[in-house]
Write a protein that holds these residues in place. Structure first.
Motif, mmCIF file in Angstrom:
data_model
loop_
_atom_site.group_PDB
_atom_site.id
_atom_site.type_symbol
_atom_site.label_atom_id
_atom_site.label_comp_id
_atom_site.label_asym_id
_atom_site.label_seq_id
_atom_site.Cartn_x
_atom_site.Cartn_y
_atom_site.Cartn_z
ATOM 1 N N SER A 1 0.824 -1.206 0.000
ATOM 2 C CA SER A 1 0.000 0.000 0.000
ATOM 3 C C SER A 1 0.860 1.259 0.000
ATOM 4 O O SER A 1 0.463 2.286 -0.559
ATOM 5 C CB SER A 1 -0.930 0.000 1.221
ATOM 6 O OG SER A 1 -0.172 0.025 2.426
ATOM 7 N N GLY A 2 2.047 1.177 0.617
ATOM 8 C CA GLY A 2 2.952 2.326 0.587
ATOM 9 C C GLY A 2 3.477 2.605 -0.807
ATOM 10 O O GLY A 2 3.672 3.769 -1.190
ATOM 11 N N GLY B 1 -0.186 3.100 -3.006
ATOM 12 C CA GLY B 1 -1.182 4.022 -2.496
ATOM 13 C C GLY B 1 -2.577 3.433 -2.429
ATOM 14 O O GLY B 1 -3.542 4.168 -2.226
ATOM 15 N N GLN C 1 4.597 0.310 13.250
ATOM 16 C CA GLN C 1 4.314 1.031 12.022
ATOM 17 C C GLN C 1 2.809 1.066 11.800
ATOM 18 O O GLN C 1 2.070 0.213 12.305
ATOM 19 C CB GLN C 1 5.004 0.363 10.825
ATOM 20 C CG GLN C 1 6.524 0.260 10.968
ATOM 21 C CD GLN C 1 7.173 -0.326 9.739
ATOM 22 O OE1 GLN C 1 6.850 0.026 8.610
ATOM 23 N NE2 GLN C 1 8.124 -1.233 9.960
ATOM 24 N N PHE D 1 -0.573 2.032 8.963
ATOM 25 C CA PHE D 1 -1.038 2.275 7.609
ATOM 26 C C PHE D 1 -1.421 3.750 7.469
ATOM 27 O O PHE D 1 -1.939 4.364 8.406
ATOM 28 C CB PHE D 1 -2.264 1.408 7.291
ATOM 29 C CG PHE D 1 -1.942 -0.021 6.990
ATOM 30 C CD1 PHE D 1 -1.848 -0.460 5.675
ATOM 31 C CD2 PHE D 1 -1.742 -0.938 8.015
ATOM 32 C CE1 PHE D 1 -1.557 -1.780 5.387
ATOM 33 C CE2 PHE D 1 -1.458 -2.262 7.734
ATOM 34 C CZ PHE D 1 -1.359 -2.684 6.418
ATOM 35 N N GLN D 2 -1.142 4.315 6.305
ATOM 36 C CA GLN D 2 -1.538 5.688 6.023
ATOM 37 C C GLN D 2 -3.002 5.701 5.603
ATOM 38 O O GLN D 2 -3.347 5.357 4.482
ATOM 39 C CB GLN D 2 -0.650 6.281 4.924
ATOM 40 C CG GLN D 2 0.818 6.368 5.290
ATOM 41 C CD GLN D 2 1.052 7.239 6.516
ATOM 42 O OE1 GLN D 2 0.431 8.283 6.677
ATOM 43 N NE2 GLN D 2 1.946 6.790 7.392
ATOM 44 N N PRO E 1 -6.711 7.808 5.309
ATOM 45 C CA PRO E 1 -7.311 9.151 5.252
ATOM 46 C C PRO E 1 -8.178 9.408 6.480
ATOM 47 O O PRO E 1 -8.811 8.488 7.015
ATOM 48 C CB PRO E 1 -8.151 9.111 3.973
ATOM 49 C CG PRO E 1 -8.460 7.665 3.764
ATOM 50 C CD PRO E 1 -7.268 6.917 4.267
#
Length: 288
Positions: free
Chosen positions: A54-55, A58, A118, A120-121, A123
């Motif tokens: 996912s990094g 995206g 760590q 997850f990015q 929203p």
């Protein structure tokens, strides 16, 4: 009452993830006849794969697919390199071997990714309010993913030829072999399926919390409890028990704190097993 309702909703989401992990455990037990202690670390491996994918892309969807794919490959590799060689040995030997596999995977992840947490990015999304009850859209999306995964697994078990072969081997391996079913092919399908389920479960719990090499081990204990509570080897029972344990843990959090809520699930497990030693769904069975 509003806070209580929110705890129940959170417990449903957590319980679905616990049930997904318990499903991977009970599938292996129902067919391969041993408790796979490496399930938790395969979950963590899937979470790291999803985090990396996912990094780079995206996309959380591609990350989830990567987590499930790497989990499936790890499950198959474990079978071909370790568990296949122990075929015919006692279940204790396979259990001890799975503990060794778990430590190897965890050590690899510690060296490759470090031991820091760590995330997850994700929203930022405002929670919905329905009757003053806060419902997070991301929780609904993750629950939908789990439900779709469960539907896919049960459809594979009941509506496909390989699923029927897996259930035949679970019921009577000798009779299945005499009937022309290849146990080796069935085992390969089993480990691919269990690994994919584990990798997806690890991805979802990583999205909800944080990713670290010890993440899967912390979820393994409730997953084992759910598998036993539901009736070890009973796929549907594992899901129901996982949801029940998730709700119990969340409701107990205000009273016992986050640290001890997992212990309460084992209290519930012991209480149920004192009444029904074979679990909620009766006798030990294969993946049905």
């Amino acid at each position: 009452m509003i806070a209580f309702a929110e705890l129940i909703l959170n417990g449903l989401v957590s319980g679905l993830v616990i049930g997904l992990a318990a499903l991977a455990i009970t599938l292996v037990f129902g067919i391969a006849r041993f408790a796979n202690a490496a399930t938790g670390d395969v979950m963590t491996l899937g979470a790291y794969a999803a985090l990396a994918s996912s990094g780079l892309t995206g996309s959380l969807i591609l990350g989830g697919l990567a987590g499930a794919a790497l989990g499936a490959l790890a499950g198959l590799a474990g079978y071909l390199l370790v568990f296949r060689r122990l075929s015919g040995r006692s279940s204790v030997a396979a259990l001890l071997a799975s503990i060794g596999v778990a430590f190897v995977i965890r050590a690899f992840m510690g060296v490759a990714f470090g031991h820091q947490q760590q995330v997850f990015q994700m929203p930022l999304v405002r929670p919905w309010r329905i009757l003053d009850i806060r419902i997070h859209p991301n929780d609904l999306k993750l629950s939908l993913v789990v439900l779709l995964a469960l539907a896919a697994v049960f459809a594979l078990l009941h509506l496909t030829p390989i699923g029927r072969r897996m259930r035949a081997v679970a019921d009577d391996p000798a009779l299945a072999r005499v009937s022309g079913i290849s146990p080796h092919k069935v085992m390969m399908a089993l480990w691919l399926l269990a690994g994919a389920v584990s990798g997806l479960a690890g991805t979802i719990i990583g999205i909800k919390t944080v990713v670290s090499p010890e993440m899967g081990w912390e979820l393994l204990l409730p997953a084992f409890a759910a598998a036993i509570l539901g009736g070890i080897g009973h796929a549907g029972g594992a899901i129901v028990a996982g949801i029940a344990l998730g709700i119990v843990q969340e409701i107990a959090t205000p009273f016992v704190g986050f640290t001890y809520k997992i212990a309460l699930s084992f209290v519930v497990l012991l209480a149920v097993l004192l009444v029904r030693p074979k679990g909620l769904f009766g006798t030990v069975a294969g993946a049905r």
